[in-house]
Write an enzyme that holds these catalytic residues in place. Sequence first.
Site, PDB file in Angstrom:
ATOM      1  CG  ASP A 195      -1.764   1.233   1.499  1.00 31.53           C
ATOM      2  OD1 ASP A 195      -2.727   1.272   0.410  1.00 31.53           O
ATOM      3  OD2 ASP A 195      -1.530   2.088   2.270  1.00 31.53           O
ATOM      4  CD  GLU A 222      -2.430   2.805  -3.278  1.00 38.77           C
ATOM      5  OE1 GLU A 222      -3.783   3.312  -3.269  1.00 38.77           O
ATOM      6  OE2 GLU A 222      -1.954   2.968  -2.162  1.00 38.77           O
TER       7      GLU A 222
END
Length: 440
Positions: A195, A222
């Site tokens: 993330d 991400e």
Amino acid sequence: MRNVTLHAFNWQYTDIINNLESIRDAGYGAVLIPPPLYSEPNGDQWWQRYQPKDYRVLLSHLGGKKELEQLIAACHGGTPQLQVYADLVINHMANEDRTDHFDFPGTAELERYKKHPDLYEENRLYGDLSEKLFSWFNFNDAGEIEGDEWSDRGAVQYQNLSGLPDLKDSDWVLQQQHNMVDALIEMGFDGFRIDAIKHITERMIDNLADDPKFKKRFWFGEVLTGSDHDEDTFLDPFLRETWMSAYDFPLFQTIREAFSFGGSLRTLAQPQHQDNSLPWNRAVTFVVNHDIPHNDGFRFWLLERQDEHLAHAYILGRDGGVPLIYSDHNESHHEQDYDRWLDLYKRPDITAMIEFHNAVEGQPMAILYENDVLLVFRRGDQGIVAINKSGSNQWADFNTWGLKNPGQYRDLIHRYEMTVSGDRFSLLIPPRTAQMWLAE
């Protein structure tokens, strides 16, 4: 090979286990689970999972270590086998209103560990839970990211994201992150999503990416981008500095523009040639991810519902990338989102698209017909994809070279049949429709 990945967003682990039969039947090859690191067990809000308290404990509102072990065993033990990917949050720790803001897990949590030793030992991933994991000197102290700093790579890496305590890439922090991932791999996880990876330094990424044992797993990050400047500043360096895959935000933005009013589907014919998509072997493709509906700043990126359907046909019909399908339990508080992604993973149009994707995997893609509102391409001689974004019937007249001829094809979405024959063929595509024809 099945590679479509189900993002089981905020699903209880037992929910995933109980639905594995339908997940397999739908054609998925992997499941991405929410962040499993210790977060508030009573916190049912999805964002709680993105605020970890302790690397050494696997426990949240979604379940604990035992349920995770059962999930991995059930995914690996069935036929076909499903890969299991974990979402990892390593940029920061939880933003909690307490005096020992930079101690983790914090005095109160350590007391909870002492009061409930059996519970926390049962959910212990590694390490000594009688000691704290991080102190104030394990965190950067460069303030919040504000204004133009969001476009500065150094500020984004070393300053705080929305008040979340930002971890240093110190030797101690890197060792704990390494220990945590090593223990997760021992449990059986097949891959990891990182993330907010553009907020993480190259040293922190390399700490995981350079380990030979870890390289055997599937990793993707991400790297959220919304402009050419963002791609130059964040995505391009990430692709140069690591071998990991990434969310294909360039392709997503190209899809958004192509389906917008005045946009052209021609841009989706060969996006890689215009630097509008990631390399085929580094891309995780998507039409919607969890940040877009849940963060007000990104909601304008949402496609209209029928365009979202057409875009799913595109990413599951094209060659290249690992498609990620988002499916939630109505976590969005926006009324217009109600039931939009609920059980989307097994919706008949999505399962038809996945069936097509799995059947033509590895077959080369070639454009048969293109204009601003219509795109038709083939996958080897096995499949034909036709997408009409306009509000009127469209005809595509194309050369049949490379297709089965004569060949019988079935549209998996609408269950129509057609016979392709002769040197040229004319195909009717109704308004706002996607067709995915598979050779019988």
